[in-house]
Design a protein around this motif. Sequence first.
Motif, short mmCIF file in Angstrom:
data_model
loop_
_atom_site.label_atom_id
_atom_site.label_comp_id
_atom_site.label_asym_id
_atom_site.label_seq_id
_atom_site.Cartn_x
_atom_site.Cartn_y
_atom_site.Cartn_z
N UNK A 1 13.86 -0.57 -4.87
CA UNK A 1 15.02 0.14 -5.39
C UNK A 1 15.08 0.00 -6.99
N UNK A 2 14.27 -1.19 -7.45
CA UNK A 2 14.26 -1.30 -8.73
C UNK A 2 12.90 -0.72 -9.43
N UNK A 3 12.24 -0.05 -8.46
CA UNK A 3 11.10 0.72 -8.76
C UNK A 3 9.93 -0.33 -9.22
N UNK A 4 9.85 -1.29 -8.65
CA UNK A 4 8.82 -2.39 -9.14
C UNK A 4 7.62 -2.25 -7.98
N UNK A 5 6.39 -1.95 -8.46
CA UNK A 5 5.41 -2.03 -7.62
C UNK A 5 4.26 -2.83 -7.86
N UNK A 6 3.40 -3.23 -6.88
CA UNK A 6 2.31 -4.15 -7.21
C UNK A 6 0.98 -3.21 -7.94
N UNK A 7 0.76 -3.47 -9.16
CA UNK A 7 -0.11 -2.69 -9.90
C UNK A 7 -1.43 -3.19 -9.94
N UNK B 1 2.70 -1.65 5.31
CA UNK B 1 3.31 -2.80 5.40
C UNK B 1 4.54 -2.28 4.42
N UNK B 2 5.88 -2.67 4.75
CA UNK B 2 6.96 -2.42 3.87
C UNK B 2 7.20 -3.48 2.73
N UNK B 3 7.55 -3.12 1.59
CA UNK B 3 7.95 -4.07 0.45
C UNK B 3 9.19 -4.52 0.66
N UNK B 4 9.39 -5.40 -0.39
CA UNK B 4 10.75 -6.05 -0.50
C UNK B 4 11.58 -5.03 -1.04
N UNK B 5 12.69 -4.78 -0.22
CA UNK B 5 13.73 -3.89 -0.76
C UNK B 5 14.19 -3.71 -1.95
N UNK B 6 14.68 -5.08 -2.88
CA UNK B 6 15.15 -5.00 -3.84
C UNK B 6 14.02 -4.33 -4.95
N UNK B 7 12.84 -4.91 -4.80
CA UNK B 7 11.67 -4.36 -5.57
C UNK B 7 11.45 -2.92 -5.52
N UNK C 1 0.40 15.66 5.31
CA UNK C 1 -0.45 16.52 4.87
C UNK C 1 -0.84 15.91 3.30
N UNK C 2 -2.09 16.32 3.14
CA UNK C 2 -2.91 15.91 1.94
C UNK C 2 -2.01 16.56 0.65
N UNK C 3 -1.53 17.78 0.95
CA UNK C 3 -0.82 18.56 -0.12
C UNK C 3 0.73 18.45 -0.07
N UNK C 4 1.12 17.56 0.72
CA UNK C 4 2.83 17.52 0.86
C UNK C 4 3.39 16.84 -0.34
N UNK C 5 4.62 17.41 -0.44
CA UNK C 5 5.63 16.68 -1.49
C UNK C 5 5.85 15.38 -1.14
N UNK C 6 5.72 14.99 0.24
CA UNK C 6 6.48 13.75 0.48
C UNK C 6 5.42 12.38 0.07
N UNK C 7 3.99 12.89 -0.10
CA UNK C 7 3.13 11.65 -0.44
C UNK C 7 3.69 10.93 -1.56
N UNK C 8 4.57 11.65 -2.41
CA UNK C 8 4.88 10.75 -3.88
C UNK C 8 5.94 9.68 -3.20
N UNK C 9 6.80 9.88 -2.43
CA UNK C 9 7.79 9.16 -1.79
C UNK C 9 7.02 8.05 -1.00
N UNK C 10 6.10 8.46 -0.02
CA UNK C 10 5.37 7.32 1.02
C UNK C 10 4.69 6.38 -0.24
N UNK C 11 4.13 6.86 -1.01
CA UNK C 11 3.50 5.89 -2.06
C UNK C 11 4.22 5.05 -2.91
N UNK C 12 5.47 5.53 -3.03
CA UNK C 12 6.37 4.59 -3.89
C UNK C 12 6.92 3.41 -2.96
N UNK C 13 6.87 3.53 -1.63
CA UNK C 13 7.05 2.45 -0.64
C UNK C 13 6.29 1.38 -0.62
N UNK C 14 4.88 2.07 -0.42
CA UNK C 14 3.71 1.16 -0.04
C UNK C 14 2.49 1.55 -0.18
N UNK C 15 1.39 1.03 -0.32
CA UNK C 15 0.04 1.73 -0.32
C UNK C 15 -0.16 1.86 1.17
#
Length: 268
Positions: free
Chosen positions: A211-217, A203-209, A167-181
């Motif tokens: 966990x370290x909070x690294x995202x493609x900006x 598509x899923x990102x590299x696990x180590x990235x 859902x557009x107003x879900x709390x979970x969107x923060x989490x999904x968008x930390x994993x990938x676009x």
Amino acid sequence: MNKKYQKLFSKLVPYYVCSHELATRVNKKLLDQFFKETYYFNPLLLESRDFIEKIYHMDEITFGSQQLGMDRWVFFDCSVMPGFVFGLMINSSELDDSDRETLGIEKNEFFPLSMYIAIPCAGGGWFGHNLSSLNGKLNYDLSGLGFLTKTLALKFFGIEKHLGATQWDSHSVFLHLKISKLKLMSAYTPIHSIAETFSYEAETFHLENLLAGIQDQREKEQAVDFDPTLKNICELQEKIEAGALVYLLGVKKEKGKNIFQILYKDKF
Ligand SMILES: CC(C)(COP(=O)(O)OP(=O)(O)OC[C@H]1O[C@@H](n2cnc3c(N)ncnc32)[C@H](O)[C@@H]1OP(=O)(O)O)[C@@H](O)C(=O)NCCC(=O)NCCS
């Protein structure tokens, strides 16, 4: 690695429920890097029953209040037989008396604190139809648990492409968008229980990235803000149906609302 994930790795224990066949194909080495042990429950064996009852109890605490609790047949027919449940559990001796009372358990037994459920799609990829965590429901600090659960589940089952609906107003969107676009498949979904739901593939990102909070900006510079009002999501749905390629790249909270960073890959 972020300290909150380190704490969860040191205190929690992974579990998974799926068919015996699927259980032979998981990436055990991945979890062995982080955890001393991992527990498997075969849904066809009576010995798994007590633990699975506890999963139902967790689902009641997390989704029951939203009237979205899972029917038992959904768990069996549409979750653990075609796909899997993966989550993290805790030895109840780590919890205080009040948390044990909330969960209805004694000392020294395992209780699941989170789960991610995914099923394979005939057209490719896996559809995640449930993500839940008891973070915020107990005195015990479980911050980061939802993110860790989904991330480890995707890697443990070797999932490259995953799909979902939220859902557009879900709390979970923060989490999904930390994993990938998220590539939008629909922006307005009236045949879902909640019409203001978007569906996506990712598509899923590299696990180590992760966990370290690294995202493609890089792409974020071209993104624009998107306020998911009903009018805006209906217009976006029209664009997607006309062939637009649209990605959600990020989200922020503004005046209590989720405002998304959206990227249009074509001119519309
Ligand atoms: C949604 C749910 C799974 C989240 O679990 P969780 O364990 O709280 O999630 P996490 O702590 O891993 O991640 C939440 C992230 O979003 C961030 N976040 C949440 N709300 C935020 C806000 N308002 N502003 C900024 N960031 C926010 C958190 O800070 C955290 O990011 P961080 O680790 O960088 O701090 C859980 O609340 C739940 O089970 N809800 C009920 C069921 C449900 O709605 N599931 C979703 C179905 S798609």
